[in-house]
Write an enzyme that holds these catalytic residues in place. Structure first.
Site, PDB file in Angstrom:
ATOM      1  N   GLN A   7     -23.020  16.980 -41.541  1.00  0.00           N
ATOM      2  CA  GLN A   7     -21.440  16.958 -41.649  1.00  0.00           C
ATOM      3  C   GLN A   7     -20.939  16.676 -40.397  1.00  0.00           C
ATOM      4  O   GLN A   7     -21.698  17.067 -39.469  1.00  0.00           O
ATOM      5  CB  GLN A   7     -21.222  18.612 -41.860  1.00  0.00           C
ATOM      6  CG  GLN A   7     -21.505  19.039 -43.199  1.00  0.00           C
ATOM      7  CD  GLN A   7     -20.735  18.353 -44.418  1.00  0.00           C
ATOM      8  OE1 GLN A   7     -19.692  17.863 -44.174  1.00  0.00           O
ATOM      9  NE2 GLN A   7     -21.163  18.541 -45.769  1.00  0.00           N
ATOM     10  N   TYR A  40     -27.721  16.691 -54.969  1.00  0.00           N
ATOM     11  CA  TYR A  40     -27.283  15.936 -53.699  1.00  0.00           C
ATOM     12  C   TYR A  40     -27.499  16.606 -52.531  1.00  0.00           C
ATOM     13  O   TYR A  40     -26.773  16.734 -51.576  1.00  0.00           O
ATOM     14  CB  TYR A  40     -26.053  15.614 -54.022  1.00  0.00           C
ATOM     15  CG  TYR A  40     -25.467  15.152 -55.133  1.00  0.00           C
ATOM     16  CD1 TYR A  40     -25.475  13.744 -55.378  1.00  0.00           C
ATOM     17  CD2 TYR A  40     -24.705  15.891 -56.240  1.00  0.00           C
ATOM     18  CE1 TYR A  40     -24.898  13.041 -56.698  1.00  0.00           C
ATOM     19  CE2 TYR A  40     -24.452  15.325 -57.546  1.00  0.00           C
ATOM     20  CZ  TYR A  40     -24.348  14.051 -57.720  1.00  0.00           C
ATOM     21  OH  TYR A  40     -24.165  13.693 -58.877  1.00  0.00           O
ATOM     22  N   GLU A  53     -32.505  15.103 -53.960  1.00  0.00           N
ATOM     23  CA  GLU A  53     -31.844  14.038 -53.200  1.00  0.00           C
ATOM     24  C   GLU A  53     -32.610  12.549 -53.500  1.00  0.00           C
ATOM     25  O   GLU A  53     -33.510  12.496 -53.583  1.00  0.00           O
ATOM     26  CB  GLU A  53     -31.976  14.418 -51.761  1.00  0.00           C
ATOM     27  CG  GLU A  53     -31.557  13.562 -50.999  1.00  0.00           C
ATOM     28  CD  GLU A  53     -30.135  12.800 -51.015  1.00  0.00           C
ATOM     29  OE1 GLU A  53     -29.614  11.693 -50.941  1.00  0.00           O
ATOM     30  OE2 GLU A  53     -29.339  13.677 -51.046  1.00  0.00           O
ATOM     31  N   ASP A 100     -23.186  18.861 -54.151  1.00  0.00           N
ATOM     32  CA  ASP A 100     -22.302  18.504 -52.891  1.00  0.00           C
ATOM     33  C   ASP A 100     -22.362  16.876 -53.055  1.00  0.00           C
ATOM     34  O   ASP A 100     -22.963  16.265 -52.435  1.00  0.00           O
ATOM     35  CB  ASP A 100     -22.925  18.866 -51.716  1.00  0.00           C
ATOM     36  CG  ASP A 100     -22.042  18.196 -50.573  1.00  0.00           C
ATOM     37  OD1 ASP A 100     -20.966  17.701 -50.942  1.00  0.00           O
ATOM     38  OD2 ASP A 100     -22.598  18.340 -49.471  1.00  0.00           O
ATOM     39  N   CYS A 142     -15.319  16.866 -51.114  1.00  0.00           N
ATOM     40  CA  CYS A 142     -14.606  15.997 -50.251  1.00  0.00           C
ATOM     41  C   CYS A 142     -13.476  15.028 -50.676  1.00  0.00           C
ATOM     42  O   CYS A 142     -13.082  14.301 -50.019  1.00  0.00           O
ATOM     43  CB  CYS A 142     -15.732  15.309 -49.415  1.00  0.00           C
ATOM     44  SG  CYS A 142     -16.692  14.090 -49.981  1.00  0.00           S
TER      45      CYS A 142
END
Length: 416
Positions: free
Chosen positions: A235, A267, A291, A341, A368
Site C-alpha cells: 500500500q 489477490y 496470488e 483485494d 480501489c
C-alpha cells in the site's frame, strides 16, 4: 467567449469518475479536468471525435468555486500550459473536505448506476473518511512509493497528465520527506526509462529500470513484520496497511466466521489480510492466500509461518476459484469467509460468479475503484448476496482515487 472555434466558456455541473468534471456544450457532455462544480472556465476542446461526449482542457477560471485553493503542486497548477501540467495530483486545487465529498459523490453515483442500489440506500450516503494525520499536514507527504520516468535526454520526472511526456519538476509534495529527498529530480540518467523510489521500514531505496538491491524489504503493521520484494506491491499511503487491516478486521462478522472453514485471502499479495484474520481469530485459523506473483507468494508463506492453518498458493485467482468449484466437498465453503483485494479493474463477473456459487458465509471486498466495486456489487446481488457494510477512505489525498471496504452476506442469512 474567445473567437477561436475550439475555445469555449463552460459551466461545470458535477464530478465524473476518473478525476474529471462535467460540463455541457451545444447539448453534448464535455469532460474537463482541473475544475470544480459550480465554476465557469475557459477551455479548449481537444477531442471531439465521439458523438456521446467531448473532452476539453481548462485554460482559465472565470468564476471560481469557494472550494478552489492554490494548487498544492505548482507543477500541476492551472496557470501552466495544460501540456506541461504534471500528472498525479488532479484534485490538488480543491480543499481537502471538498475532495472527500466529491469522491463520495462518485462512489454513490457508481453504486446507483452500476451497482443497482436504490438512491435512498444508506450506502449511497457513505462518507469518505480521512486518514490519520492527513488533515494536519494538508494531505501532503503520504506517498511511500513513487514511480518516475526518464525521457530521451535523461531528464527525470512524472508524466504530464493524460500523456507519456516527462515533466521535469522541482518537488514531490505528495511524497514523504524521505522519498522526496532521495528522488533524483535534478540528475540526468541517460539511457534509463524508469526510476522507482521506495520507503520501507528498512529505509529508502532508488531503483533505476527496476534494478534494486537484492533481498527483501520489510514493513511493519502492528506487531507483525512483512517481507516483500523491493519493488513488490505494498500500500502506498504511509498509514494504509494499518488502516485497511483494521477495516477488514472490523468488517468480518465474528458470528459468521468459522476458523476451521477453508477461508480465503484472494489477490493476497504477501499475506496482509490473511494475517489480519489470524490476528483477530487466532493463529490456528485456516486461511489460504492466493496470488499470481510467485515471489509475493513466497513472502506470504514466510510472513504467515506462525499461522498454523495458513498456506500460500501461487495461482491466478480466476483459475483457483474455478478449481474449487470442481471439488467434491465444495459444500464446506458455505462456512468460509472470503477476503479479496482485486486490482483496479475489479474481480469481474466470472470470478464473482464462481465465488457466489460457493455460497460462503461472507465476502469482504477491498476496492480501489468505485465503478469496479459497483459492477461487482451488482453481480453479487444477482447471485444472492447483499451489501451489509461499506466504508470508504481517503488514502490518496489530492488525487481522485478512493479506497473502500465492503462486506457482503448471503441474502437468506440476513435477519428478517
Amino acid at each position: 467567449m474567445a473567437d477561436a472555434p475550439d475555445i469555449v466558456d463552460l459551466t461545470i455541473t458535477n464530478v465524473a469518475h476518473g478525476g474529471v468534471f462535467v460540463a455541457r456544450h451545444e447539448g453534448r457532455v464535455v469532460f474537463v479536468p482541473d475544475t470544480l462544480p459550480g465554476e465557469t472556465v475557459r477551455a479548449r476542446l481537444v477531442d471531439t471525435r465521439k458523438k456521446s461526449f467531448w473532452r476539453a482542457e481548462a485554460l482559465e477560471v472565470l468564476d471560481a468555486s469557494a472550494d478552489r485553493v492554490d494548487h498544492v503542486w505548482s507543477a500541476s497548477a492551472i496557470d501552466r500550459d495544460p501540456a506541461d501540467r504534471a500528472g498525479g495530483a488532479e484534485f490538488g486545487h480543491i480543499a481537502l473536505p471538498r475532495q472527500r465529498t466529491l469522491k463520495a459523490d462518485v462512489l454513490s453515483d457508481a453504486l446507483v448506476r452500476f451497482g443497482g442500489l436504490d438512491a435512498d440506500s444508506p450506502f449511497v450516503r457513505t462518507v469518505v473518511e480521512p486518514t490519520a494525520g492527513d488533515d494536519d499536514g494538508n494531505g501532503l507527504h503520504w506517498r511511500t512509493r513513487v514511480s518516475l520516468h526518464v525521457d530521451g535526454e535523461g531528464r527525470v520526472g512524472p508524466y504530464a497528465a493524460r500523456s507519456h511526456r516527462v515533466i521535469t519538476v522541482e518537488d514531490l509534495p505528495l511524497a514523504t520527506s524521505e522519498v522526496a529527498a532521495a528522488a533524483p529530480l535534478r540528475e540526468r540518467l541517460d539511457g534509463a526509462t524508469t526510476v522507482d523510489v521506495v520507503l520501507s521500514a528498512d529505509g529508502v531505496l532508488v531503483a533505476v529500470d527496476g534494478a534494486a538491491r537484492t533481498g527483501a524489504v520489510h514493513e511493519r503493521v502492528g506487531e507483525r513484520t512483512f517481507s516483500l520484494e523491493p519493488l513488490g506491491f505494498w500500500q502506498v499511503h504511509r498509514e494504509a496497511a494499518v488502516l485497511l487491516s483494521s477495516a477488514v478486521s472490523s468488517a468480518v462478522d465474528a458470528g459468521r466466521f468459522d476458523p476451521a472453514a477453508p477461508n480465503l485471502d484472494l489477490y493476497g499479495g504477501v499475506g496482509l489480510f490473511a494475517a489480519t484474520l489470524a490476528d483477530r481469530f487466532g493463529r490456528g485459523v485456516r486461511v489460504t492466500t492466493v496470488e499470481a506473483e510467485s515471489s509475493a507468494t513466497d513472502h506470504a508463506a514466510e510472513n504467515l509461518s506462525d499461522v498454523v492453518g495458513a498456506r500460500a498458493v501461487t495461482a491466478r485467482v480466476d483459475r483457483f476459484v474455478r478449481s474449487i468449484g470442481a471439488e467434491r466437498d465444495v459444500a464446506r465453503y458455505r462456512a468460509a469467509t472470503i477476503v479479496l483485494d482485486p486490482p483496479r479493474s475489479g474481480a469481474g463477473t466470472a470470478v464473482v460468479g464462481e465465488l457466489a456459487a460457493l455460497q460462503p458465509a461472507q465476502i469482504i471486498y477491498v476496492a480501489c475503484d468505485p465503478v469496479a466495486l459497483a459492477r461487482d456489487t451488482k453481480a453479487l446481488r444477482a447471485s444472492g448476496y447483499e451489501l451489509d457494510s461499506l466504508r470508504a477512505f481517503d488514502l490518496f489525498p489530492h488525487t481522485h482515487h478512493v479506497e473502500a471496504v465492503a462486506a457482503f452476506t448471503r441474502t437468506g442469512d440476513r435477519p428478517s
